[in-house]
Design a protein around this motif. Structure first.
Motif, PDB file in Angstrom:
ATOM      1  N   ASN A  52       0.887  -1.301   0.128  1.00 23.67           N
ATOM      2  CA  ASN A  52      -0.130  -0.127   0.150  1.00 23.67           C
ATOM      3  C   ASN A  52       0.772   1.360  -0.173  1.00 23.67           C
ATOM      4  N   THR A  70      -6.905  -3.717   1.386  1.00 25.36           N
ATOM      5  CA  THR A  70      -5.772  -3.916   1.584  1.00 25.36           C
ATOM      6  C   THR A  70      -5.246  -3.227   3.070  1.00 25.36           C
ATOM      7  N   HIS A  71      -5.635  -2.122   3.390  1.00 22.95           N
ATOM      8  CA  HIS A  71      -5.019  -1.516   4.568  1.00 22.95           C
ATOM      9  C   HIS A  71      -5.733  -2.113   5.930  1.00 22.95           C
TER      10      HIS A  71
ATOM     11  N   LEU B  97       1.749   3.352   7.171  1.00 22.75           N
ATOM     12  CA  LEU B  97       0.772   2.858   6.073  1.00 22.75           C
ATOM     13  C   LEU B  97       0.912   1.155   6.023  1.00 22.75           C
ATOM     14  N   GLY B 100      -0.726  -0.833   8.598  1.00 17.22           N
ATOM     15  CA  GLY B 100      -2.341  -0.987   8.237  1.00 17.22           C
ATOM     16  C   GLY B 100      -2.888   0.213   8.558  1.00 17.22           C
ATOM     17  N   SER B 102      -4.633   3.291   6.623  1.00 21.12           N
ATOM     18  CA  SER B 102      -5.027   3.682   5.441  1.00 21.12           C
ATOM     19  C   SER B 102      -4.637   5.293   5.184  1.00 21.12           C
ATOM     20  N   LYS B 103      -4.397   5.619   3.723  1.00 27.19           N
ATOM     21  CA  LYS B 103      -3.679   6.929   3.682  1.00 27.19           C
ATOM     22  C   LYS B 103      -4.929   8.084   4.006  1.00 27.19           C
TER      23      LYS B 103
END
Lengths: 298, 274
Positions: A52, A70-71, B97, B100, B102-103
């Protein structure tokens, strides 16, 4: 078999440079995988995409059964990329607490994992005071916090001294022995040979091979021989149907097989022909030799 | 939301530099306002007591304290750009990131921290203004006390907008010092553009357009109060009159910029290979 990571036709371009080209492979549960390739072959880029942090250009990948984002999937993954990245002003324990908060796991594993990597007595020291080996071990502890389904290691022994390398390898072996799936990217072949059961070989972003380590090239191995009657031995091997070619290097004759032949039978045949060996070793190519053959041929 | 805020607070409060800067950005305006409210004897020559000028009367005190307190926003701006800069220089953004986050969560955690500190600052300033006002003010009717408390809302929005701008610059250039330089460049270029429009069209049009510029729109929320103090002293001078009130459209413009900066920060991170 339960798949952990599936990559399909993955491509990554940096401007004109294609770092990864049409790459596909699957990682199954319980195996130890190695990604092999020279520097700049796209190993880290591939890992960056599935982790990611790098955007893919084309293709797709999915973690586990493909139903998790994905995260969220990454919360069940432990990964170390190139260099250990932590907040220098926090202690080891505080850094791990932060990781626990991100991953959404309890804080009770911190002591246990610090114990595994042998940093428990330094837990209240700031990260900036750590040596590179200790930083790398802390990174492993951090990756293990969530008891991951898969551990991804990218060049974990890069830049370490021999003791550091040994410590990291021992830790990896312990983890592998517990049945954790491991994906190890490295250009150090003996490292991969020691721990991996499967390999993916990359060169210039293209996959050359993926499968079991011992099936990488179809080879029956070779004999290393020494003899006082060198010319007669060479003549005998030349006329023998099982051998393809020979190589002589300062008295050591290397004879390559093209079909299976046991050292016992070979020794017997030679003895019956009046040739007595002073040295006989039967070997298979090391991963390094196989790897070089593979990357040269293509 | 609390998880993300918690993450960011740990990152900030364990860092000594940012801890000091946060402390300064909250405590300094607090003390300056407090000190200015007490009677100061200047080496026996004369006594200075701002309270006697009537500046601590309700409702003008809301205007005055929020204006002065907002001058100290620069300290926290340094914290904001360095919290992005540090993530890049330590490469912890990459690790976050990989672990885990997220952006989107990454940007949100920064934004929540900004909103949290802006809120605390607003509450603190609200409290101190109220206390000083209650002590000095010649008026103590409820409706006068709470008239113009919308300066507090303006103060909050102003901080939120300004720090979001810092967040965006931090994400854009990845380095704290450069981000601050960009802030300065933006300040200058707003005036240059203002000058150009004045030269091409006229002053009236230029002012109208200037009100939509990011920094100018934030300034417009709380205009300088000196003229207002002067106005109250010389009510007969009509040329002193100006529009100092907080208008809904001023708040809307700044909130628009805030949303845009946060969104652009997210887009930027999303597009970037780390």
């Amino acid at each position: 078999m339960e798949s952990i990571l599936t990559i399909k036709n993955l491509t990554k371009k940096f401007g004109y440079l294609t770092a990864v080209k049409d790459l596909s492979f699957t990682i199954n549960k319980g195996n130890v995988y190695g990604i092999l390739g020279p520097n700049g072959s796209g190993k880290s880029t591939t890992l960056g995409i599935v982790l990611n942090v790098v955007n893919k250009t084309e293709g797709s990948f999915h973690w586990f059964d493909g139903n998790t984002s994905t995260h969220d999937a990454l919360k069940k993954v432990g990964a170390i990329i190139e260099r250990p990245n932590f907040y220098p002003y926090m202690t080891a324990e505080q850094n791990l607490k932060l990781v626990c908060k991100i991953k959404g796991v309890g804080l009770n594993k911190i002591e246990e994992k610090l114990e595994v990597v042998g940093l428990l007595d330094r837990k209240n020291h700031k990260f900036s005071t750590y040596s590179l080996g200790m930083k790398q071990r802390l990174a492993i502890a951090s990756a293990l916090l969530n008891d991951p389904e898969i551990l991804i290691l990218d060049e974990p022994t890069n830049g370490l001294d021999p003791q550091g390398i040994h410590q990291i390898r021992e830790i990896i072996k312990q983890i592998a022995a517990k049945g954790t799936t491991i994906l190890l990217a490295s250009h150090l072949l003996d490292e991969v040979e020691k721990v991996c059961s499967h390999v993916v070989v990359l060169r210039k972003g293209v996959k050359l091979y993926s499968g079991r380590v011992d099936e990488m090239i179809s080879s029956h191995g070779f004999f290393e021989l020494k003899c006082n009657k060198e010319t007669e031995l060479l003549a005998f091997i030349e006329n023998h149907p099982s051998f393809s070619n020979t190589k002589t290097d300062s008295g050591l004759i290397t004879a390559f097989l093209k079909e299976p032949l046991s050292s016992e039978d070979f020794n017997k045949q030679l003895f019956e022909n009046g040739i007595i060996l002073t040295h006989l070793v039967q070997r298979k190519e090391s991963l390094e030799e196989q790897f070089l053959q593979l990357t040269d041929n293509n | 939301m609390f998880r993300l805020l918690n993450l960011e607070l740990q990152k900030l409060l364990l860092n000594r530099t940012s801890k000091v800067l946060i402390f300064v950005s909250f405590i300094l305006p607090f003390f300056v306002i407090l000190l200015s409210s007490i009677k100061i004897n200047v080496f026996g020559f004369f006594t200075l007591e701002l309270g006697e000028l009537g500046v601590f009367n309700f409702p003008i005190i809301w205007h005055l304290t929020t204006f002065f307190a907002s001058q100290f926003k620069f300290f926290f701006a340094i914290v904001v750009v360095s919290m992005i800069g540090n993530e890049y220089s330590n490469k912890t953004i990459k690790q976050n990131l990989i672990d885990g986050l997220s952006k989107k969560e990454f940007i949100l955690s920064k934004f929540y921290a900004i909103a949290f500190f802006s809120l605390i600052s607003t509450v603190l300033i609200g409290l101190i203004s109220f206390c000083i006002g209650m002590y000095y003010s010649s008026y103590d009717q409820i409706d006068i006390i709470f008239r113009e408390t919308n300066f507090l809302l303006a103060y909050f929005v102003k901080l939120l907008g300004f720090f979001s701008l810092c967040l965006f610059f931090g994400m854009l250039v990845k380095r704290s010092a450069f981000a601050l330089a960009f802030l300065f460049i933006l300040f200058i270029s707003e005036w240059i553009i203002f000058g150009l429009i004045t030269w091409q069209f006229d002053h009236h049009v230029a002012t109208k357009i200037q009100n939509f510029f990011p920094l100018q729109s934030m300034y417009n929320l709380i205009e300088q109060p000196f003229q207002r103090v002067a106005m109250s002293k010389f009510p007969e001078k009509a040329e002193l009159a100006y529009d100092y009130l907080v208008h809904w459209y001023e708040i809307a413009i700044v909130l628009g910029w805030t949303a845009l900066f946060v969104f652009l920060s997210f887009k930027l991170l999303k597009k970037r290979d780390l």
